[in-house]
Design a protein around this motif. Structure first.
Motif, short mmCIF file in Angstrom:
data_model
loop_
_atom_site.label_atom_id
_atom_site.label_comp_id
_atom_site.label_asym_id
_atom_site.label_seq_id
_atom_site.Cartn_x
_atom_site.Cartn_y
_atom_site.Cartn_z
N PHE A 197 0.83 -1.20 0.00
CA PHE A 197 0.00 0.00 0.00
C PHE A 197 0.86 1.26 0.00
CE2 PHE A 197 -2.40 3.27 2.33
CZ PHE A 197 -3.46 3.41 1.46
N LEU A 198 1.89 1.28 0.85
CA LEU A 198 2.79 2.43 0.88
C LEU A 198 3.51 2.62 -0.44
CD1 LEU A 198 4.36 2.23 4.44
CD2 LEU A 198 2.91 4.03 3.55
N THR A 199 3.93 1.51 -1.06
CA THR A 199 4.62 1.61 -2.34
C THR A 199 3.70 2.14 -3.43
OG1 THR A 199 6.05 -0.24 -1.73
CG2 THR A 199 5.92 0.30 -4.06
N THR A 204 8.61 10.28 0.26
CA THR A 204 8.66 9.94 1.69
C THR A 204 7.95 8.62 1.96
OG1 THR A 204 8.72 12.28 2.25
CG2 THR A 204 8.10 10.76 3.99
N MET A 205 6.77 8.43 1.33
CA MET A 205 6.04 7.17 1.54
C MET A 205 6.80 5.99 0.94
SD MET A 205 2.13 8.34 1.00
CE MET A 205 1.39 6.92 1.79
N VAL A 241 10.34 1.13 1.80
CA VAL A 241 11.65 0.47 1.70
C VAL A 241 12.20 0.18 3.10
CG1 VAL A 241 14.04 0.82 0.97
CG2 VAL A 241 12.17 1.40 -0.56
N ASN A 242 12.00 1.11 4.04
CA ASN A 242 12.46 0.87 5.41
C ASN A 242 11.74 -0.33 6.03
OD1 ASN A 242 14.20 3.00 5.27
ND2 ASN A 242 12.82 4.43 6.30
N LEU A 243 10.45 -0.43 5.81
CA LEU A 243 9.72 -1.59 6.34
C LEU A 243 10.19 -2.89 5.70
CD1 LEU A 243 6.08 -0.24 6.64
CD2 LEU A 243 7.64 -0.81 8.48
N PHE A 244 10.48 -2.82 4.40
CA PHE A 244 10.97 -4.02 3.70
C PHE A 244 12.32 -4.46 4.27
CE2 PHE A 244 13.40 -5.91 0.20
CZ PHE A 244 12.61 -7.04 0.00
#
Length: 114
Positions: free
Chosen positions: A11-13, A33-34, A39-42
């Motif tokens: 969803f963020l991607t 930013t989103m 990418v940080n969550l991944f």
């Protein structure tokens, strides 16, 4: 838990890509930013998602991998600096060009439209 986490990353991607394709600078900045959050969550998920696992210290059978956490912290700092640079660049472009469009041109309106 993994399905919810993967759905949030997707969803963020998708929101980030959608916003980055906009014509104004603020939605592009929000999209970037989103996308960096996705990418940080991944990267964070590459260290395996565990419940009730000790970070590094403590008594537990499950330990979290500290390397993805360190990478995410570094990526957050770099993302913050990149966002600050993009804000300054957008403010400068707005001052020089008089608008906030990415290409610096106002969209053309039809002859009958205002």
């Amino acid at each position: 838990m993994e399905t919810l986490f993967a759905s949030c990353i997707g969803f963020l991607t998708s929101c980030g890509v959608f916003l980055m394709l906009r014509g104004r600078t603020f939605p592009v900045m929000m999209g970037l930013t989103m996308l960096s959050y996705a990418v940080n969550l991944f990267i964070f998920s590459s260290g395996r998602l565990t419940l009730r696992g000790a970070a590094v210290l403590g008594n537990s059978d499950n330990y979290a991998d500290p390397l993805p956490q360190a990478l995410v912290l570094t990526a957050i700092v770099i993302g913050f600096a990149m966002t600050a640079f993009l804000v300054i660049l957008a403010i400068r472009a707005r001052a020089d060009l008089g608008n906030d469009h990415v290409d610096g041109k106002l969209p053309e309106t039809g002859k009958g439209q205002r």
